[in-house]
Design an enzyme around this catalytic site. Sequence first.
Site, short mmCIF file in Angstrom:
data_model
loop_
_atom_site.label_atom_id
_atom_site.label_comp_id
_atom_site.label_asym_id
_atom_site.label_seq_id
_atom_site.Cartn_x
_atom_site.Cartn_y
_atom_site.Cartn_z
N GLY A 171 -11.88 -6.72 16.01
CA GLY A 171 -13.12 -7.46 15.78
C GLY A 171 -12.93 -8.50 14.69
O GLY A 171 -11.82 -8.73 14.23
N ASP A 172 -14.03 -9.11 14.29
CA ASP A 172 -14.01 -10.17 13.28
C ASP A 172 -15.16 -9.89 12.31
O ASP A 172 -16.33 -10.01 12.68
CB ASP A 172 -14.20 -11.53 13.95
CG ASP A 172 -14.10 -12.71 12.99
OD1 ASP A 172 -14.43 -12.53 11.80
OD2 ASP A 172 -13.73 -13.81 13.42
N PHE A 173 -14.83 -9.50 11.07
CA PHE A 173 -15.90 -9.06 10.17
C PHE A 173 -16.78 -10.21 9.67
O PHE A 173 -17.87 -9.98 9.18
CB PHE A 173 -15.37 -8.23 8.99
CG PHE A 173 -14.27 -8.84 8.16
CD1 PHE A 173 -14.46 -10.02 7.46
CD2 PHE A 173 -13.04 -8.20 8.05
CE1 PHE A 173 -13.46 -10.57 6.68
CE2 PHE A 173 -12.03 -8.73 7.26
CZ PHE A 173 -12.24 -9.92 6.57
N ASN A 231 -1.84 -17.75 -7.31
CA ASN A 231 -1.36 -17.71 -5.93
C ASN A 231 -2.49 -17.91 -4.93
O ASN A 231 -2.32 -18.53 -3.88
CB ASN A 231 -0.65 -16.39 -5.65
CG ASN A 231 0.09 -16.42 -4.33
OD1 ASN A 231 1.14 -17.04 -4.21
ND2 ASN A 231 -0.47 -15.78 -3.31
N GLN A 286 -2.54 -20.68 -1.93
CA GLN A 286 -2.44 -20.17 -0.55
C GLN A 286 -3.78 -19.99 0.16
O GLN A 286 -3.84 -20.06 1.38
CB GLN A 286 -1.69 -18.83 -0.56
CG GLN A 286 -1.34 -18.34 0.85
CD GLN A 286 -0.53 -17.07 0.84
OE1 GLN A 286 -0.56 -16.28 -0.11
NE2 GLN A 286 0.20 -16.82 1.91
N HIS A 291 -10.64 -11.55 -2.68
CA HIS A 291 -9.92 -12.59 -3.42
C HIS A 291 -9.45 -13.75 -2.54
O HIS A 291 -8.99 -14.77 -3.05
CB HIS A 291 -8.75 -12.00 -4.21
CG HIS A 291 -7.55 -11.62 -3.40
ND1 HIS A 291 -6.35 -11.28 -3.97
CD2 HIS A 291 -7.35 -11.51 -2.05
CE1 HIS A 291 -5.46 -11.01 -3.04
NE2 HIS A 291 -6.04 -11.13 -1.87
N TRP A 349 0.81 -1.22 0.00
CA TRP A 349 0.00 0.00 0.00
C TRP A 349 0.84 1.27 0.00
O TRP A 349 0.38 2.31 -0.47
CB TRP A 349 -0.99 -0.02 1.16
CG TRP A 349 -1.92 -1.20 1.05
CD1 TRP A 349 -2.25 -2.08 2.03
CD2 TRP A 349 -2.62 -1.63 -0.12
NE1 TRP A 349 -3.09 -3.05 1.55
CE2 TRP A 349 -3.35 -2.79 0.23
CE3 TRP A 349 -2.71 -1.16 -1.44
CZ2 TRP A 349 -4.15 -3.47 -0.70
CZ3 TRP A 349 -3.49 -1.85 -2.36
CH2 TRP A 349 -4.21 -2.98 -1.98
#
Length: 348
Positions: free
Chosen positions: A238-240, A305, A309, A258, A168
Amino acid sequence: MAEQLSQSELDYPFRLLEYFNGFRVSKVIFSACELGVFDLLLQSQRPLSAEHVARELGASVDGMERLLDVLVGIEILEVETVDGTALYSSTDVANLYLAKGSAKSLHAMIIYQSQTIYPLWNNMVDAVREGKNQNEKTFGLPAEDVFQAIYRSEEEMLKFMGLMNSSWVLDGPDIVTAFNLSGFKTIVDLGGCSGALAREVAKAYPSSSVTVFDLPQVVEAAQKHFAEQDDVVTFQAGDFFNGDIPSADLYVLARIIHDWNEEKCLKLLKKIYDSCQPGGGVLLVEAMLLETRRGPVMAQIFSLNMLVQTEGREHPPSQYSSMLSRSGFQDIQVCRTGKSYDAILAVR
């Protein structure tokens, strides 16, 4: 183009041979980064002999000389001969992107590619045969829990976060200006990792508040290892998938969709849609394939990839638009940046 290439390659397969050796070129750069070659040359501020570099980095002179010569051959280093001794120095590109100290350093990305992605790709044949990731064969961890493998230790989590940070710093400015986001006053980067992309958002839109939302252990590591003085972004744990998400005018999903199969993607996008007020939206950031299946090659490689993965894949714009529409979003815009990652803005 393919026909012309095939005809020219019949006499002598230059392009094929270049492709065959691609992994060796990658490993040359990876090895030089891991050994600290580019950092030493940058710090020295003067050309150095292979003997000097080898001595400083604890390597053999013979091995180092061969490595440095290849780096010259691929135009990452420069060489001059003085009184019969070859002296090596960095190019501007090496100083900017390959040394640790640069603001635009891709060093963390390279280390992750070398130590995590490269071993996974050794099992590519099995990934294609089985149609699933190779985390179990490569790291001894179940294929079903993608991020258990990615975050299998604090060291590995920090490597991954370094990879995302590098990505980024490089691509963030183009992504956050692909659309005018100034109308969104509260922005939440879901799975925002180190906060690098969120900082680019905050830099481009200083009147907006920007929050990174990620797993507790990621937030803790981000604040400990990647925080900046007078940081312009906030972090929330948190956990979306399994918990509530913060309210926002705009949600950012950068390299998130993705990772997952379509069912999980639709579940997440529907949750975001339900959290949006009219006029709110979501910004997807991904490497988009062409509808023709003819590229871009980098996005096609990224998709492969994802096979080795994760449980996801890269998509063309039509597939992202379809998932967004099925989740309820109506106003969908696509922007190709011409670089590694593209953007889709969908508004409720």
